[in-house]
Design an enzyme around this catalytic site. Structure first.
Site, mmCIF file in Angstrom:
data_model
loop_
_atom_site.group_PDB
_atom_site.id
_atom_site.type_symbol
_atom_site.label_atom_id
_atom_site.label_comp_id
_atom_site.label_asym_id
_atom_site.label_seq_id
_atom_site.Cartn_x
_atom_site.Cartn_y
_atom_site.Cartn_z
ATOM 1 N N SER A 178 0.842 -1.197 0.000
ATOM 2 C CA SER A 178 0.000 0.000 0.000
ATOM 3 C C SER A 178 0.872 1.239 0.000
ATOM 4 O O SER A 178 1.923 1.278 0.653
ATOM 5 C CB SER A 178 -0.900 0.020 1.236
ATOM 6 N N TYR B 283 -3.250 -0.699 9.739
ATOM 7 C CA TYR B 283 -3.146 -1.060 8.318
ATOM 8 C C TYR B 283 -1.751 -0.758 7.779
ATOM 9 O O TYR B 283 -1.112 -1.613 7.151
ATOM 10 C CB TYR B 283 -4.203 -0.307 7.512
#
Length: 246
Positions: A141, A155
């Protein structure tokens, strides 16, 4: 004859979004492709059917990324049922959201199981099967490089772990000609983060291109790393985020 003709790939979480686009792209480039799914059996079957209708070969395997034994079995089955393994794409993911005081240890365990343990198990199992010149590509990400808002600590941390794993295995497996890299998508138009969803305008404004990416944009980067052009790229992070981290 595509650049991946004769190769075999496994894409985890391949029933939708980036995973489905990646499986389809690798198949279009000539690879036989296995893809895993957790519950979306019909959607996985649709991906397989699309690949087969285009003349490719595909296989859908039920495997919850949080179940280590299921992931290991999926890797082994890919090598057995398709005859080899050349490309592993660790794509399965979840999106935990909450500030550090709100997320729980259960959230931590669930997230790390899918993002980190599953990738570790898949790589460890695949290492016994990967042929010389194999490729390992993990989907991370762009929030590894920049965390623009609260609520993303868990995350971002879990995705950052993929970077360390990737750099380590690039050294472990490099003598066999096997490369390992991470692709970091930014805001990408998927069910998890639709381009017309709540907060999408704010995400779009962070990009230099003023638009969301598409799953095909990310799949193109994976295909490059999996193909002949990526043969000398290893231990690297490639960010596909429209310039958010510029």
């Amino acid at each position: 004859m595509g650049p991946l003709q004769g190769k075999v790939a496994l894409v985890t979480g391949g029933s939708r979004g980036i995973g489905a686009a990646t499986a389809t792209r690798l198949a279009a480039d000539g690879a036989a492709v296995a893809l895993t799914y957790r519950t979306a059996r019909d959607r996985a079957a649709d991906v397989v059917r699309h690949i087969e209708e285009a003349g490719g070969k595909a296989l859908a395997l039920a495997a919850d990324a949080a179940d280590s034994s299921a992931i290991a079995t999926a890797v082994d089955r890919t090598a057995t049922d398709l005859g080899a393994l050349d490309i592993l794409v660790n794509n399965a993911g979840v999106f935990p959201y909450g500030t550090i005081g709100d997320v729980t240890l259960a959230d931590y365990d669930d997230t790390m199981a899918v993002h980190v343990r599953a990738a570790f198990v898949a790589v460890q199992t695949a290492a016994a099967h990967l042929r010389t010149g194999g490729r390992i590509i993990s989907i991370g990400s762009s929030l590894v490089g920049r965390v623009p808002a609260p609520g993303l600590s868990l995350y971002s941390m879990s995705e950052s772990a993929l970077v360390g794993l990737t750099k380590g295995i690039s050294r472990d497996l490099g003598p066999r000609g096997i490369t390992a890299n991470v692709v970091h998508p930014g805001s990408t138009d998927t069910e998890m983060n639709p381009a017309d969803g709540e907060g999408a305008d704010e995400e779009r404004a962070l990009t230099a291109l003023n638009r969301y990416g598409t799953p095909a944009d990310v799949a193109a980067a994976v295909a490059y790393l999996a193909g002949p052009g990526g043969a000398y790229v290893t231990g690297a992070e490639i960010t596909v985020d429209g310039g958010v981290n510029a």
